[in-house]
Design a protein around this motif. Sequence first.
Motif, PDB file in Angstrom:
ATOM      1  N   LEU A  54       0.918  -1.278  -0.054  1.00 35.95           N
ATOM      2  CA  LEU A  54       0.028   0.018  -0.125  1.00 35.95           C
ATOM      3  C   LEU A  54       0.780   1.212  -0.107  1.00 35.95           C
ATOM      4  N   ARG A  55       0.382   2.249  -0.863  1.00 36.32           N
ATOM      5  CA  ARG A  55       1.199   3.462  -0.631  1.00 36.32           C
ATOM      6  C   ARG A  55       0.585   4.483   0.246  1.00 36.32           C
ATOM      7  N   LEU A  56       1.310   4.482   1.481  1.00 35.75           N
ATOM      8  CA  LEU A  56       0.737   5.456   2.572  1.00 35.75           C
ATOM      9  C   LEU A  56       1.533   6.799   2.535  1.00 35.75           C
ATOM     10  N   GLY A  57       0.784   7.712   2.854  1.00 38.35           N
ATOM     11  CA  GLY A  57       1.520   8.792   3.260  1.00 38.35           C
ATOM     12  C   GLY A  57       2.213   8.928   4.636  1.00 38.35           C
ATOM     13  N   GLU A  58       3.426   9.956   4.596  1.00 36.50           N
ATOM     14  CA  GLU A  58       3.880  10.200   5.899  1.00 36.50           C
ATOM     15  C   GLU A  58       2.956  10.507   7.232  1.00 36.50           C
ATOM     16  N   SER A  61       1.398  14.336   6.783  1.00 37.80           N
ATOM     17  CA  SER A  61       1.470  14.779   5.688  1.00 37.80           C
ATOM     18  C   SER A  61      -0.005  15.367   5.579  1.00 37.80           C
ATOM     19  N   LEU A  62      -0.060  16.532   4.276  1.00 39.31           N
ATOM     20  CA  LEU A  62      -1.337  17.116   4.469  1.00 39.31           C
ATOM     21  C   LEU A  62      -2.379  16.365   3.342  1.00 39.31           C
ATOM     22  N   GLU A  63      -1.919  15.450   2.511  1.00 41.62           N
ATOM     23  CA  GLU A  63      -3.011  15.112   1.625  1.00 41.62           C
ATOM     24  C   GLU A  63      -2.708  13.462   1.588  1.00 41.62           C
ATOM     25  N   PRO A  64      -4.008  12.625   1.441  1.00 38.87           N
ATOM     26  CA  PRO A  64      -4.042  11.440   1.595  1.00 38.87           C
ATOM     27  C   PRO A  64      -3.516  10.918  -0.102  1.00 38.87           C
ATOM     28  N   THR A  65      -3.038   9.654  -0.104  1.00 45.04           N
ATOM     29  CA  THR A  65      -2.501   9.015  -1.168  1.00 45.04           C
ATOM     30  C   THR A  65      -3.874   8.257  -1.853  1.00 45.04           C
ATOM     31  N   PRO A  66      -3.760   7.976  -2.903  1.00 41.86           N
ATOM     32  CA  PRO A  66      -4.647   7.106  -3.548  1.00 41.86           C
ATOM     33  C   PRO A  66      -5.371   6.126  -2.930  1.00 41.86           C
ATOM     34  N   ASP A  67      -4.219   5.137  -2.346  1.00 44.16           N
ATOM     35  CA  ASP A  67      -4.691   4.127  -1.684  1.00 44.16           C
ATOM     36  C   ASP A  67      -5.482   4.567  -0.432  1.00 44.16           C
ATOM     37  N   LEU A  71      -9.343   3.404   1.004  1.00 44.59           N
ATOM     38  CA  LEU A  71      -9.691   3.111   2.194  1.00 44.59           C
ATOM     39  C   LEU A  71     -10.614   4.111   2.752  1.00 44.59           C
ATOM     40  N   LEU A  72     -10.774   5.228   2.781  1.00 40.21           N
ATOM     41  CA  LEU A  72     -11.680   5.989   3.227  1.00 40.21           C
ATOM     42  C   LEU A  72     -13.102   5.786   2.301  1.00 40.21           C
ATOM     43  N   LEU A  90     -12.273  -2.854  -1.313  1.00 42.55           N
ATOM     44  CA  LEU A  90     -11.260  -3.986  -0.656  1.00 42.55           C
ATOM     45  C   LEU A  90     -10.554  -4.466  -1.472  1.00 42.55           C
ATOM     46  N   ARG A  91     -11.057  -5.044  -2.784  1.00 45.91           N
ATOM     47  CA  ARG A  91     -10.391  -5.858  -3.830  1.00 45.91           C
ATOM     48  C   ARG A  91      -8.844  -4.829  -4.166  1.00 45.91           C
ATOM     49  N   TRP A  92      -9.484  -3.423  -4.422  1.00 51.36           N
ATOM     50  CA  TRP A  92      -8.364  -2.657  -4.838  1.00 51.36           C
ATOM     51  C   TRP A  92      -7.119  -2.602  -3.754  1.00 51.36           C
ATOM     52  N   LEU A  93      -7.456  -2.543  -2.533  1.00 51.39           N
ATOM     53  CA  LEU A  93      -6.567  -2.255  -1.436  1.00 51.39           C
ATOM     54  C   LEU A  93      -6.054  -3.674  -1.271  1.00 51.39           C
ATOM     55  N   ALA A  94      -6.760  -4.697  -1.162  1.00 49.58           N
ATOM     56  CA  ALA A  94      -5.850  -5.954  -0.874  1.00 49.58           C
ATOM     57  C   ALA A  94      -5.000  -6.542  -2.151  1.00 49.58           C
TER      58      ALA A  94
END
Length: 142
Positions: A54-58, A61-67, A71-72, A90-94
């Motif tokens: 998963l591509r997660l932000g720091e 950080s101010l902006e959420p990533t596409p992943d 999730l939201l 969930l298909r996309w995330l997993a």
Amino acid sequence: MHGLEAGAQLALHAMRRVAGPSVFRCPVTAERVETARAAMRKLANLLLLSGRKLRLGELGSLEPTPDERTLLNALAAAQADDEDALIAALRWLAGFEPGAEMTETTQIAARAFAEAGWKWGAPASPRAPEPPFGMPPVRAVS
């Protein structure tokens, strides 16, 4: 976080915290969000163990990533009882067909956020523009 309300910030912070170093503490310690935070951590662990990176932000950080946006959307779909949108997110995330445990954990997390006062409603799906006057409407292919 810029542009996200407090519940979404907490959800992303919990996900980022599970994935990152354990040095950081969650800034929200109010009793009403403990259940939501714990449910989000369980969901985060399931997603992180699924094998897809998963591509997660720091943290902070101010902006959420596409992943993170997906999730939201999964949490919003669970709150709106939209099973199809929940499974798709969930298909996309997993990276594979989500099992009952992942779906149920997402629904538990979404309910916990709703009980803490954070309800997102159904994810907005953008609507295509109407065809110009005189042109037949475009219909979905079944």
